[in-house]
Design an enzyme around this catalytic site. Structure first.
Site, PDB file in Angstrom:
ATOM      1  N   ALA A  79       0.746  -1.033   0.035  1.00 34.92           N
ATOM      2  CA  ALA A  79       0.128   0.090   0.023  1.00 34.92           C
ATOM      3  C   ALA A  79       0.933   1.100   0.016  1.00 34.92           C
ATOM      4  O   ALA A  79       0.726   2.255  -0.878  1.00 34.92           O
ATOM      5  CB  ALA A  79      -0.923  -0.046   1.216  1.00 34.92           C
TER       6      ALA A  79
ATOM      7  N   ASN B 104       6.024 -12.597  -0.790  1.00 35.41           N
ATOM      8  CA  ASN B 104       4.620 -13.427  -0.755  1.00 35.41           C
ATOM      9  C   ASN B 104       4.632 -14.482  -2.021  1.00 35.41           C
ATOM     10  O   ASN B 104       5.822 -14.579  -2.913  1.00 35.41           O
ATOM     11  CB  ASN B 104       3.776 -12.297  -1.005  1.00 35.41           C
ATOM     12  CG  ASN B 104       3.465 -11.710  -2.266  1.00 35.41           C
ATOM     13  OD1 ASN B 104       4.245 -12.054  -3.204  1.00 35.41           O
ATOM     14  ND2 ASN B 104       2.692 -10.911  -2.274  1.00 35.41           N
TER      15      ASN B 104
ATOM     16  N   HIS C  82      -1.722 -13.520   5.752  1.00 36.51           N
ATOM     17  CA  HIS C  82      -2.712 -12.160   5.271  1.00 36.51           C
ATOM     18  C   HIS C  82      -3.269 -11.287   6.439  1.00 36.51           C
ATOM     19  O   HIS C  82      -4.536 -11.419   6.624  1.00 36.51           O
ATOM     20  CB  HIS C  82      -3.760 -13.164   4.422  1.00 36.51           C
ATOM     21  CG  HIS C  82      -3.332 -13.859   3.125  1.00 36.51           C
ATOM     22  ND1 HIS C  82      -3.974 -14.783   2.498  1.00 36.51           N
ATOM     23  CD2 HIS C  82      -2.210 -13.730   2.527  1.00 36.51           C
ATOM     24  CE1 HIS C  82      -3.474 -15.169   1.645  1.00 36.51           C
ATOM     25  NE2 HIS C  82      -2.192 -14.658   1.596  1.00 36.51           N
TER      26      HIS C  82
ATOM     27  N   ALA D 196      -3.925  -2.711   4.864  1.00 38.14           N
ATOM     28  CA  ALA D 196      -4.834  -3.670   4.657  1.00 38.14           C
ATOM     29  C   ALA D 196      -5.150  -3.669   6.249  1.00 38.14           C
ATOM     30  O   ALA D 196      -6.390  -4.251   6.519  1.00 38.14           O
ATOM     31  CB  ALA D 196      -4.074  -5.137   4.710  1.00 38.14           C
TER      32      ALA D 196
END
Length: 521
Positions: free
Chosen positions: A16, A98, A460, A494
Site C-alpha cells: 500500500a 509473498n 494475510h 490492509a
C-alpha cells in the site's frame, strides 16, 4: 535531529505505502517515504526472491536475513505455541516475499464493507482502482480489468502446470466444480488458474512497479533503515513521527502523516503513541491518549494441508518450479456461509513433507483455507522500544463458524485426494503421510483437535485499524483513512479493511494505496 520539509510522510514502503507514496509524489506533493528495512534498487534484489517458487527463499536463512522480520512471533490458534510470522521488510514490503498471487477479493466484500460503515468502499467505487493498478496480459481489454498499469498479472499455461495443479484441476472438475479461467471476473467461482504477479517468470514487487519509475523525481525521497517509534502529537494534531535512525532518535515533520506499515506494525506505532486499548497501553507502560480499538480484530486465513507423496514421474524437477497455479473457490453450506467462503489450492512442492525419509521423490499438497473468517485476534506492543516486535495472538478458529467449515472442507479435500486424478501422481502412501488427519477424519472431536493443533496461517493479516463510523466502538479510522479523534494522520494499508477479504491480500493492499492516494487530506 529534526527534519521538516515535507507535505507528506508515508511510513512503510510495502504494497500500500509504495503505491500511495508514488501516486502522491507524481501528483506534485513532496513525499518522504520511510521504511524500517533496507532501501535498495530493483537490480540489487537478491535473485532468489525473483524465483517463481517463494519457498526457495523463505527457507534460506541468508535470503530471509534482510527481507523478513525474523523476530516477529505469533500464536496461530490457542492450542499452539508462538512461531515466526513472516512479514516483508525493506522497499516492496511483503510484495517481495509473498506467493506472488494476484487475486482480487470478490466485489461482494466491498459491498459488505460499505454496509459495515466503510462509506465509499462499495464495488463500484473500488473497481476503477483495481483496473488502474493492473496490467493483465489475458483480460486487460475487458471492462473490469486493466492494461498498462504498474502491476503485471500473468497466468501459467496449463501445458506448464505442475503435477498437483493438473490433478487438482481434474479432481475438482470430476467432483462437479465448474471452470472459470478468470478468477478475478465479477461472480467467478469454481476452478481457476491462479493469476500471478510476475513478468517473464520473475517476481515484480511494488518497489519495482511504483518506486523505481519515480526514483529520479525530486518530489519523492525514500529512506530505508528508519524504524518509526511513534507519532508526534500536539493536542489532537499529528505533526510527524519520531524514529530511530542509525541508533539515534530523529524527528520527521510534515503536514500529513500516513501509516502504511501493515496490519502488524501500523497498530504498534499507534499504540506506542498512546492510541489503543487502555489495558494494552498500561501494561506496556504507555500513557493513554485515546482508548481506540487499535490492534483488535486481527484476521488471517487458517490453512491446512493434505500431503501427497509424488511418483518419480510427477516429482518436481526444479527448485524454481512454480509452487501453485490452480485454485478452487466454492461456497460452503456451513455456519457463516457466504459466496466463495472457502478456497482450495494446489501445491506442487511441499518442502516440509520432502524432509520425510519415506518420501522418495518429494511431496506436493492440496491446501484448504477458510476464505471468509469470523475469529479475531490481537496485536499488542510489549513495551516502548520500537525495535522490539509486538506480540501477535491470532486466535484462529476461535469462532465455531470457522472451525465447522474447515472441518467440512478438509473432508472434501481428503475425498479429492482419494480421486483417480490424484492417485495417478501419488506414490501410494497417502494415508501414511497424513496419518494424524486420516485417523481423525470421521470423528468431529478428534478432527477439531487436529485442526486446532496444526492449522497454519496464510500470512494475510488485516483489520487491526478497521474503517468505521465515529460512533462504532470497533472503528479506528474513517472511510478516508483518517484516525478518529486526530488531525493530520491517516492509516492506509490492509489494517483498515473491516474483515480479511476472501482472497490473498496483496492486490487489495495495493488498491488501498491507490484509492487513498486520491483521498489525501
Amino acid at each position: 535531529m529534526t527534519e521538516n520539509d515535507w507535505d507528506l510522510i508515508v511510513v512503510g514502503a510495502g504494497s500500500a505505502g509504495a503505491a500511495l507514496a508514488a501516486r502522491a509524489a507524481a501528483g506534485g506533493r513532496r513525499v518522504l517515504l520511510l521504511e524500517g528495512g533496507p532501501d535498495y534498487r530493483s537490480r540489487d534484489m537478491p535473485e532468489v526472491w525473483r524465483s517463481p517458487n517463494p519457498l526457495r527463499a523463505l527457507l534460506d536463512p541468508e535470503a530471509t536475513k534482510s527481507l523478513v522480520w525474523r523476530d516477529l512471533m505469533a500464536t496461530r490458534t490457542e492450542h499452539q505455541e508462538a512461531q515466526p510470522y513472516w512479514r516483508g521488510r525493506g522497499v516492496g514490503g511483503s510484495s517481495s516475499v509473498n506467493g506472488q498471487i494476484a487475486i482480487r477479493p470478490p466485489l461482494e466484500d466491498f459491498d459488505d464493507y460499505a454496509a459495515l460503515g466503510a462509506d465509499g468502499w462499495d464495488r463500484d467505487s473500488v473497481l476503477p482502482y483495481f483496473t488502474r493498478l493492473e496490467d493483465d496480459q489475458d483480460y486487460g481489454a475487458t471492462a473490469y480489468h486493466g492494461s498498462g498499469g504498474p502491476i503485471p498479472v500473468f497466468r501459467t499455461d496449463p501445458a506448464d502446470w505442475g503435477s498437483v495443479d493438473r490433478a487438482l484441476h481434474d479432481a475438482a472438475l470430476g467432483a462437479g466444480f465448474g471452470w472459470e479461467d478468470d478468477v478475478n471476473a465479477p461472480g467467478a467461482t469454481g476452478v481457476s488458474r491462479y493469476p500471478i504477479n510476475s513478468r517473464g517468470g520473475r517476481r515484480v514487487t511494488t518497489n519495482d512497479a511504483y518506486l523505481e519509475p519515480m526514483r529520479a523525481d525530486p518530489n519523492l525521497d525514500i529512506r530505508g533503515g528508519v524504524v518509526v517509534d511513534r507519532l508526534l502529537i500536539d493536542g489532537d494534531r499529528v505533526a510527524g513521527v519520531t524514529a530511530v535512525v542509525d541508533g539515534a532518535p530523529t524527528e520527521f515533520r510534515a503536514d500529513l502523516t500516513v501509516l502504511s506499515a501493515g496490519a502488524i506494525h501500523s497498530p504498534a506505532i499507534l499504540q506506542r503513541s498512546g492510541i489503543g486499548p487502555a489495558d494494552v497501553l498500561e501494561r506496556a507502560g504507555v500513557q493513554v491518549r485515546a482508548d481506540l480499538a487499535v490492534g483488535r480484530a486481527l484476521q488471517d486465513h487458517p490453512v491446512v494441508f493434505v500431503r501427497i507423496p509424488l511418483t518419480e514421474e510427477s516429482a518436481v524437477t526444479s527448485v524454481d518450479g512454480r509452487h501453485t497455479n490452480v485454485t478452487v473457490r466454492y461456497t460452503s453450506e456451513g455456519p457463516g456461509s457466504v459466496f466463495n467462503d472457502m478456497l482450495i489450492m494446489s501445491g506442487n512442492q511441499n518442502v516440509l513433507a520432502m524432509e520425510r525419509a519415506d518420501v522418495r521423490f518429494g511431496a506436493g499438497a492440496v491446501g484448504l483455507w477458510v476464505n471468509r473468517v469470523y475469529a479475531e485476534g490481537t496485536v499488542s506492543i510489549v513495551g516502548t522500544d520500537p525495535r522490539v516486535q509486538p506480540f501477535v495472538r491470532q486466535r484462529m478458529l476461535d469462532d465455531e463458524r470457522d472451525l465447522a467449515r474447515l472441518r467440512h472442507g478438509i473432508r472434501l479435500v481428503a475425498d479429492l485426494c482419494r480421486s483417480d486424478a490424484v492417485a495417478a501422481i501419488s506414490a501410494g502412501n497417502l494415508p501414511e503421510l497424513n496419518a494424524e488427519l486420516f485417523a481423525a477424519i470421521d470423528d468431529d472431536r478428534r478432527l477439531d483437535e487436529f485442526l486446532l493443533a496444526t492449522a497454519a496461517d496464510a500470512q494475510h493479516p488485516t483489520s487491526t485499524c478497521r474503517i468505521g463510523r465515529g460512533d462504532d466502538p470497533r472503528a479506528v479510522v474513517d472511510s478516508r483513512g483518517r484516525l478518529h479523534g486526530f488531525r493530520g494522520v491517516m492509516v492506509a494499508d490492509a489494517s483498515i479493511l473491516p474483515f480479511v477479504p476472501r482472497a490473498n491480500t496483496h492486490l487489495a493492499a495495493v488498491m488501498v494505496g491507490e484509492y487513498l492516494a486520491d483521498k489525501l487530506g
